[in-house]
Design a protein around this motif. Structure first.
Motif, PDB file in Angstrom:
ATOM      1  N   ASN A 160      -6.426   4.610   1.254  1.00 33.83           N
ATOM      2  CA  ASN A 160      -5.506   4.276   0.152  1.00 33.83           C
ATOM      3  C   ASN A 160      -5.531   2.598   0.297  1.00 33.83           C
ATOM      4  O   ASN A 160      -5.221   2.093  -0.798  1.00 33.83           O
ATOM      5  CB  ASN A 160      -4.210   4.659   0.615  1.00 33.83           C
ATOM      6  CG  ASN A 160      -3.039   4.375  -0.006  1.00 33.83           C
ATOM      7  OD1 ASN A 160      -2.678   4.805  -0.964  1.00 33.83           O
ATOM      8  ND2 ASN A 160      -2.066   3.491   0.536  1.00 33.83           N
ATOM      9  N   GLU A 161      -5.800   2.156   1.360  1.00 34.16           N
ATOM     10  CA  GLU A 161      -6.044   0.607   1.641  1.00 34.16           C
ATOM     11  C   GLU A 161      -7.225  -0.040   0.638  1.00 34.16           C
ATOM     12  O   GLU A 161      -6.822  -0.829  -0.071  1.00 34.16           O
ATOM     13  CB  GLU A 161      -6.268   0.214   2.741  1.00 34.16           C
ATOM     14  CG  GLU A 161      -6.120  -1.243   2.997  1.00 34.16           C
ATOM     15  CD  GLU A 161      -4.785  -1.896   3.165  1.00 34.16           C
ATOM     16  OE1 GLU A 161      -4.645  -3.033   2.470  1.00 34.16           O
ATOM     17  OE2 GLU A 161      -3.754  -1.217   3.385  1.00 34.16           O
ATOM     18  N   HIS A 175       2.173  -0.162   7.093  1.00 35.72           N
ATOM     19  CA  HIS A 175       2.899  -1.258   6.348  1.00 35.72           C
ATOM     20  C   HIS A 175       3.819  -1.918   7.092  1.00 35.72           C
ATOM     21  O   HIS A 175       4.115  -3.215   6.818  1.00 35.72           O
ATOM     22  CB  HIS A 175       3.334  -0.650   5.105  1.00 35.72           C
ATOM     23  CG  HIS A 175       4.389  -1.657   4.503  1.00 35.72           C
ATOM     24  ND1 HIS A 175       3.813  -2.714   3.744  1.00 35.72           N
ATOM     25  CD2 HIS A 175       5.678  -1.553   3.965  1.00 35.72           C
ATOM     26  CE1 HIS A 175       4.968  -3.474   3.044  1.00 35.72           C
ATOM     27  NE2 HIS A 175       6.176  -2.537   3.152  1.00 35.72           N
ATOM     28  N   PRO A 222       0.737  -1.176  -0.003  1.00 37.26           N
ATOM     29  CA  PRO A 222      -0.187  -0.147  -0.007  1.00 37.26           C
ATOM     30  C   PRO A 222       0.844   1.192   0.024  1.00 37.26           C
ATOM     31  O   PRO A 222       0.523   2.347  -0.456  1.00 37.26           O
ATOM     32  CB  PRO A 222      -0.892  -0.062   1.306  1.00 37.26           C
ATOM     33  CG  PRO A 222      -1.055  -1.710   1.701  1.00 37.26           C
ATOM     34  CD  PRO A 222       0.477  -1.893   1.197  1.00 37.26           C
ATOM     35  N   ILE A 234       0.494   5.480   6.428  1.00 36.78           N
ATOM     36  CA  ILE A 234       0.504   4.349   5.693  1.00 36.78           C
ATOM     37  C   ILE A 234       1.887   3.484   5.754  1.00 36.78           C
ATOM     38  O   ILE A 234       1.974   2.440   5.678  1.00 36.78           O
ATOM     39  CB  ILE A 234       0.555   4.950   4.086  1.00 36.78           C
ATOM     40  CG1 ILE A 234      -1.020   5.615   3.902  1.00 36.78           C
ATOM     41  CG2 ILE A 234       0.495   3.655   3.204  1.00 36.78           C
ATOM     42  CD1 ILE A 234      -1.167   6.232   2.492  1.00 36.78           C
ATOM     43  N   TYR A 262      -5.862   0.416  -2.994  1.00 33.68           N
ATOM     44  CA  TYR A 262      -4.742  -0.417  -3.356  1.00 33.68           C
ATOM     45  C   TYR A 262      -5.128  -1.705  -3.470  1.00 33.68           C
ATOM     46  O   TYR A 262      -5.150  -2.474  -4.523  1.00 33.68           O
ATOM     47  CB  TYR A 262      -4.031  -0.642  -2.039  1.00 33.68           C
ATOM     48  CG  TYR A 262      -2.706  -1.868  -2.350  1.00 33.68           C
ATOM     49  CD1 TYR A 262      -1.738  -1.589  -3.205  1.00 33.68           C
ATOM     50  CD2 TYR A 262      -2.837  -2.995  -1.502  1.00 33.68           C
ATOM     51  CE1 TYR A 262      -0.771  -2.585  -3.302  1.00 33.68           C
ATOM     52  CE2 TYR A 262      -1.845  -3.854  -1.439  1.00 33.68           C
ATOM     53  CZ  TYR A 262      -0.794  -3.608  -2.565  1.00 33.68           C
ATOM     54  OH  TYR A 262       0.020  -4.671  -2.627  1.00 33.68           O
ATOM     55  N   GLU A 263      -6.265  -2.181  -2.844  1.00 32.00           N
ATOM     56  CA  GLU A 263      -7.225  -3.457  -3.089  1.00 32.00           C
ATOM     57  C   GLU A 263      -7.764  -3.361  -4.550  1.00 32.00           C
ATOM     58  O   GLU A 263      -7.783  -4.114  -5.060  1.00 32.00           O
ATOM     59  CB  GLU A 263      -8.029  -3.682  -1.961  1.00 32.00           C
ATOM     60  CG  GLU A 263      -7.533  -4.044  -0.569  1.00 32.00           C
ATOM     61  CD  GLU A 263      -8.544  -4.050   0.438  1.00 32.00           C
ATOM     62  OE1 GLU A 263      -9.787  -3.827   0.294  1.00 32.00           O
ATOM     63  OE2 GLU A 263      -8.235  -4.471   1.548  1.00 32.00           O
TER      64      GLU A 263
END
Length: 470
Positions: free
Chosen positions: A440-441, A141, A63, A137, A444-445
């Motif tokens: 953002n997650e 991570h 991510p 982020i 990203y998915e």
């Protein structure tokens, strides 16, 4: 001559900006009703087609790498938020990996912003939001708990606010000459572990010179230095390993003689006379295409190897400058030449810039800026930091960003008055950082699903390098 406003008037302007955007409103993530894949595809248009899968491959790692390569998405989202109305040239991509160390022309090692591809006129708080989101982020991570991440974000924001208040009391010339050296960083660090890390980074930077890079990147053939192909990261545009395709493949010698010579002369014209004379003491040896970073993958980027009469090298990076993602989502007057935009913004925001920094227009009317490829440049290895070091690094980024904004804008007084002395801004930005990390997650998915379904093609460096192995 411009009329000089009193400090009282400027402070009143800053406080009045709260009417446009209450400090608590900075917690909002903005307009996230959009298709992240469509924005990425839009941002990939016009890049080298064969390298777009590599861009997506580098973004797919985590991510955090996705966030680094998707500045277009956050710029879109921020356009849907209220802003302070205090605008000036901002970095546009001030995530925590776009700060680092490098040498000034006077050979002083400094810490500063070091990426200006997205520089454009915009609201100052957009830079702070990109920094804080990147901290959240990256921390998630790395598996760090919410509590420590909150401290990282708060540290960066408090340092930014404290430094802006400090800079609001500086005279114009004192602020222009303000610089964050490694010596000052060591002195300001309150723990021994942090001091050791900075000293180690300084020692590493001092060894990262053009001379140290020569034999790693090039080899001599008949008394002439030639850059060594290492596809997909480095290849000759017209050679057997080129990834440019038939529309862009050129013979290296002919490209220099017929296409790039005029562009290089134009670049020299953007340097001051003494630096133009300095560049004239080097002779070109070779030119190759170099793939750099995450978000920049697929844009045109060349590396030029030049040698002086002592056989000592100078590596110049000739990097394409495209329209800033900030300019696409915040309307403001700007320079038509995108290379000039980058250079002008960098000179404004940095305390000291590369002696060879300039711009030009290349083949096919692409805009470029030029700088040294390596001159004691060093980036933080964030993923190897523990909580103590990461919090210290967050503080340094907040400091460097405040210095850059204060210098570039001349509006430290207004920003300081807007911020006030309380914690409202820091609290709002902490909430923003976590909420944007969650968004953002999700993006990203969606991105990974698009890669797996074949809607987007993503390839790793290793996969692409295997294509060239016999």
């Amino acid at each position: 001559m411009a009329e000089i406003q009193s400090l009282e008037t400027r402070q009143a302007i800053g406080r009045a900006a709260r009417e446009n955007a209450k400090r608590s409103m900075h917690a909002k993530v903005g307009n996230v009703d959009r298709d992240p894949i469509a924005l990425l595809q839009q941002n990939s248009a016009g890049r080298v087609e064969a390298l777009v899968p590599l861009r997506y491959g580098r973004m797919s790692v985590s991510p955090f790498t996705f966030f680094r390569g998707s500045a277009i998405i956050q710029a879109h989202d921020l356009a849907g938020t209220a802003n302070t109305g205090i605008v000036f040239p901002i970095c546009g991509d001030a995530h925590l990996m776009n700060f680092g160390g490098f040498a000034t022309p006077e050979r002083q090692l400094v810490f500063d912003l070091n990426d200006f591809d997205e520089v454009a006129t915009g609201p100052w708080e957009w830079d702070v939001k990109r920094l804080t989101a990147s901290l959240a982020i990256a921390g998630q991570h790395m598996g760090i708990a919410r509590g420590p991440i909150s401290e990282f974000v708060a540290t960066a924001v408090h340092e930014y606010c404290d430094r802006i208040r400090e800079y609001s009391e500086y005279s114009t010339l004192d602020l222009w000459h303000e610089i964050v050296t490694f010596e000052r960083m060591i002195e300001s660090t309150d723990n021994e572990e942090g001091r050791r890390a900075i000293i180690k980074a300084r020692e590493k930077a001092e060894g990262r010179t053009s001379e140290s890079m020569l034999e790693k990147m090039a080899a001599q053939r008949d008394g002439h230095w030639v850059l060594q192909d290492a596809p997909p990261a480095l290849f000759h545009p017209g050679g057997p390993n080129t990834l440019l395709g038939k529309d862009h493949a050129w013979s290296n010698t002919q490209a220099w003689e017929n296409k790039l010579a005029a562009a290089f002369d134009d670049y020299l014209g953007t340097l001051s006379p003494e630096r133009r004379a300095l560049a004239g003491q080097f002779a070109l040896q070779d030119v190759a295409f170099k793939v750099v970073g995450v978000g920049s993958v697929g844009t045109f980027c060349l590396v030029m190897l030049l040698i002086d009469s002592h056989s000592k090298p100078l590596f110049l990076q000739v990097k394409e400058a495209r329209e800033s993602v900030i300019a696409q989502h915040f309307t403001a007057d700007g320079l038509a030449h995108q290379g000039q935009r980058v250079v002008t913004g960098q000179r404004l925001l940095q305390a000291a810039s590369d002696a060879f920094l300039g711009w030009t227009t290349g083949p096919a009317k692409r805009y470029f800026y030029v700088r040294q490829l390596r001159d004691m440049k060093i980036s933080a290895e964030v993923e190897r930091m523990n909580n103590t070091l990461l919090q210290g690094y967050a503080r340094l980024c907040g400091w460097a960003l405040a210095r850059a904004h204060a210098k570039a804008s001349g509006k430290a007084v207004e920003i300081a008055a807007y911020l006030g002395n309380g914690d409202r801004f820091a609290e709002a930005l902490t909430e923003y950082a976590f909420d944007y990390a969650a968004q953002n997650e999700k993006d990203y998915e969606t991105f990974i699903k698009a890669c797996r379904s074949g809607k987007l093609e993503a390839r790793s460096d290793e996969d692409m390098a295997a294509d060239f192995r016999v």
